[in-house]
Motif scaffolding. Structure first.
Motif, PDB file in Angstrom:
ATOM      1  N   ILE A  71      56.701  32.806  57.310  1.00 41.99           N
ATOM      2  CA  ILE A  71      55.439  33.543  57.249  1.00 41.99           C
ATOM      3  C   ILE A  71      55.420  34.503  56.064  1.00 41.99           C
ATOM      4  O   ILE A  71      54.448  34.567  55.306  1.00 41.99           O
ATOM      5  CB  ILE A  71      55.205  34.313  58.562  1.00 41.99           C
ATOM      6  CG1 ILE A  71      55.078  33.352  59.743  1.00 41.99           C
ATOM      7  CG2 ILE A  71      53.962  35.184  58.456  1.00 41.99           C
ATOM      8  CD1 ILE A  71      53.860  32.469  59.698  1.00 41.99           C
ATOM      9  N   ASP A  72      56.490  35.240  55.901  1.00 41.40           N
ATOM     10  CA  ASP A  72      56.509  36.248  54.849  1.00 41.40           C
ATOM     11  C   ASP A  72      56.520  35.635  53.460  1.00 41.40           C
ATOM     12  O   ASP A  72      55.956  36.204  52.522  1.00 41.40           O
ATOM     13  CB  ASP A  72      57.718  37.171  55.028  1.00 41.40           C
ATOM     14  CG  ASP A  72      57.572  38.062  56.255  1.00 41.40           C
ATOM     15  OD1 ASP A  72      56.427  38.270  56.695  1.00 41.40           O
ATOM     16  OD2 ASP A  72      58.596  38.546  56.773  1.00 41.40           O
ATOM     17  N   GLN A  73      57.157  34.484  53.300  1.00 38.46           N
ATOM     18  CA  GLN A  73      57.118  33.814  51.997  1.00 38.46           C
ATOM     19  C   GLN A  73      55.701  33.362  51.668  1.00 38.46           C
ATOM     20  O   GLN A  73      55.270  33.440  50.524  1.00 38.46           O
ATOM     21  CB  GLN A  73      58.076  32.624  51.978  1.00 38.46           C
ATOM     22  CG  GLN A  73      59.538  32.995  51.870  1.00 38.46           C
ATOM     23  CD  GLN A  73      59.821  33.849  50.649  1.00 38.46           C
ATOM     24  OE1 GLN A  73      59.357  33.550  49.543  1.00 38.46           O
ATOM     25  NE2 GLN A  73      60.565  34.926  50.827  1.00 38.46           N
ATOM     26  N   LEU A  74      54.964  32.895  52.680  1.00 38.84           N
ATOM     27  CA  LEU A  74      53.582  32.499  52.447  1.00 38.84           C
ATOM     28  C   LEU A  74      52.715  33.693  52.066  1.00 38.84           C
ATOM     29  O   LEU A  74      51.788  33.573  51.262  1.00 38.84           O
ATOM     30  CB  LEU A  74      53.009  31.811  53.689  1.00 38.84           C
ATOM     31  CG  LEU A  74      53.568  30.419  54.013  1.00 38.84           C
ATOM     32  CD1 LEU A  74      52.998  29.906  55.335  1.00 38.84           C
ATOM     33  CD2 LEU A  74      53.251  29.436  52.893  1.00 38.84           C
ATOM     34  N   LEU A  75      53.027  34.849  52.625  1.00 38.13           N
ATOM     35  CA  LEU A  75      52.225  36.043  52.369  1.00 38.13           C
ATOM     36  C   LEU A  75      52.543  36.711  51.036  1.00 38.13           C
ATOM     37  O   LEU A  75      51.881  37.684  50.660  1.00 38.13           O
ATOM     38  CB  LEU A  75      52.413  37.060  53.509  1.00 38.13           C
ATOM     39  CG  LEU A  75      51.803  36.667  54.855  1.00 38.13           C
ATOM     40  CD1 LEU A  75      52.152  37.698  55.915  1.00 38.13           C
ATOM     41  CD2 LEU A  75      50.290  36.525  54.739  1.00 38.13           C
ATOM     42  N   HIS A  76      53.518  36.184  50.317  1.00 42.26           N
ATOM     43  CA  HIS A  76      53.896  36.790  49.036  1.00 42.26           C
ATOM     44  C   HIS A  76      52.918  36.441  47.920  1.00 42.26           C
ATOM     45  O   HIS A  76      52.880  37.130  46.897  1.00 42.26           O
ATOM     46  CB  HIS A  76      55.307  36.343  48.633  1.00 42.26           C
ATOM     47  CG  HIS A  76      56.383  37.137  49.308  1.00 42.26           C
ATOM     48  ND1 HIS A  76      57.711  36.762  49.310  1.00 42.26           N
ATOM     49  CD2 HIS A  76      56.330  38.284  50.025  1.00 42.26           C
ATOM     50  CE1 HIS A  76      58.421  37.650  49.981  1.00 42.26           C
ATOM     51  NE2 HIS A  76      57.600  38.576  50.424  1.00 42.26           N
ATOM     52  N   THR A  77      52.166  35.360  48.067  1.00 45.37           N
ATOM     53  CA  THR A  77      51.267  34.921  46.999  1.00 45.37           C
ATOM     54  C   THR A  77      49.870  34.679  47.543  1.00 45.37           C
ATOM     55  O   THR A  77      49.680  34.476  48.745  1.00 45.37           O
ATOM     56  CB  THR A  77      51.778  33.614  46.352  1.00 45.37           C
ATOM     57  OG1 THR A  77      51.791  32.568  47.337  1.00 45.37           O
ATOM     58  CG2 THR A  77      53.183  33.793  45.799  1.00 45.37           C
TER      59      THR A  77
END
Length: 267
Positions: A71-77
């Motif tokens: 989830i957090d990797q998706l929210l980085h960009t």
């Protein structure tokens, strides 16, 4: 992304059953759902609440499952925020059907098979994003909109059936692509017209809430009911009372009279 998350992140990702190639395939779909700033901020707020309410689970259980890192990797960009917004709009109202819609989008875009996640990976996407999607109020909004349409668009009271508020999987996949074209359409005044009550509420909420488009609907007498903006500014017009098999139609502005005139070669 591999360099950013490092060896520990890759280990957590592997423990979740999620393939890093799947994340790349999803990010390639980012332009298909250009989510509005308001909805992306709402997703971030819900994610922050999820962390604060479940700090112990995040630190112990979700840490091992890899849910956080995905989830957090998706929210980085911005690309990740877009695809996560689309997944939430699907998962909030569907269960296994969300996997079918995502697969249908890849098929409609004619994505090469080696860049299309398998069913098992799409199921992992679903399992990972379900907790966050349940915190969003998208499903409740669809239900309220469906009740409002039944009350205001029809002269006779209709029975409330939530399943009627959702299109089938194939139609939903096509709508996602059509609405993307409406968002990116350069000509002002282009409208997508959706016919029928089945799926009308989801179209309205996805267009208004996720994409930030102006929307209105027509009642049985033909009167316009603005939901966001008015008919002139609306990019999506829903006619729930239309009893026709035709479900979508794109109306584009006319550049010149030649766009509507046809002449015959015969004298």
């Amino acid at each position: 992304m591999v360099q950013r998350i490092g060896a520990e992140g890759l280990k957590k990702l592997q423990m979740s059953g999620f393939d890093i190639h799947t994340i790349g395939c999803l990010l390639a779909l980012a332009e298909i759902a250009p989510a509005s700033d308001a909805f992306r901020k709402k997703v971030l707020e819900c994610r922050s609440k999820q962390r604060s309410r479940r700090w112990f689970l995040n630190a112990v259980i979700e840490y091992g499952s890899g849910t956080n890192v995905v989830i957090d990797q998706l929210l980085h960009t911005r690309a990740g925020e877009n695809i996560l917004s689309l997944i939430i709009a699907l998962l909030s109202v569907l269960d296994e059907g969300a996997v079918e819609v995502l697969g249908g989008i890849f098929n409609l875009l004619k994505t090469p098979f080696d860049h299309t996640p398998g069913i098992s990976q799409l199921q992992e996407v679903r399992s990972t994003c379900v907790p966050l999607s349940r915190m969003m109020d998208f499903k409740d909004r669809v239900a309220r909109t469906h009740e409002m349409i039944l009350t205001r668009a029809f002269n006779r009271k209709r029975r409330f059936q939530y399943r009627e508020a959702l299109p089938d999987s194939d139609t939903m996949a096509r709508l996602v692509i059509l609405l993307k074209d409406i968002v990116t359409e350069t000509a002002a005044g282009t409208k997508l017209v959706y016919y029928g009550i089945t799926g009308a509420s989801w179209v309205i909420e996805y267009s208004k809430e996720v994409l930030g488009l102006d929307v209105c609907f027509l009642d049985e007498g033909g009167d316009v009911h603005p939901i966001k903006g008015d008919y002139n500014t609306a990019s999506v017009v829903v006619t729930p009372t239309a009893a026709t098999a035709q479900q979508t139609e794109v109306l584009r502005p006319l550049a010149s009279p030649k766009d509507i005139l046809m002449s015959s070669e015969r004298k």
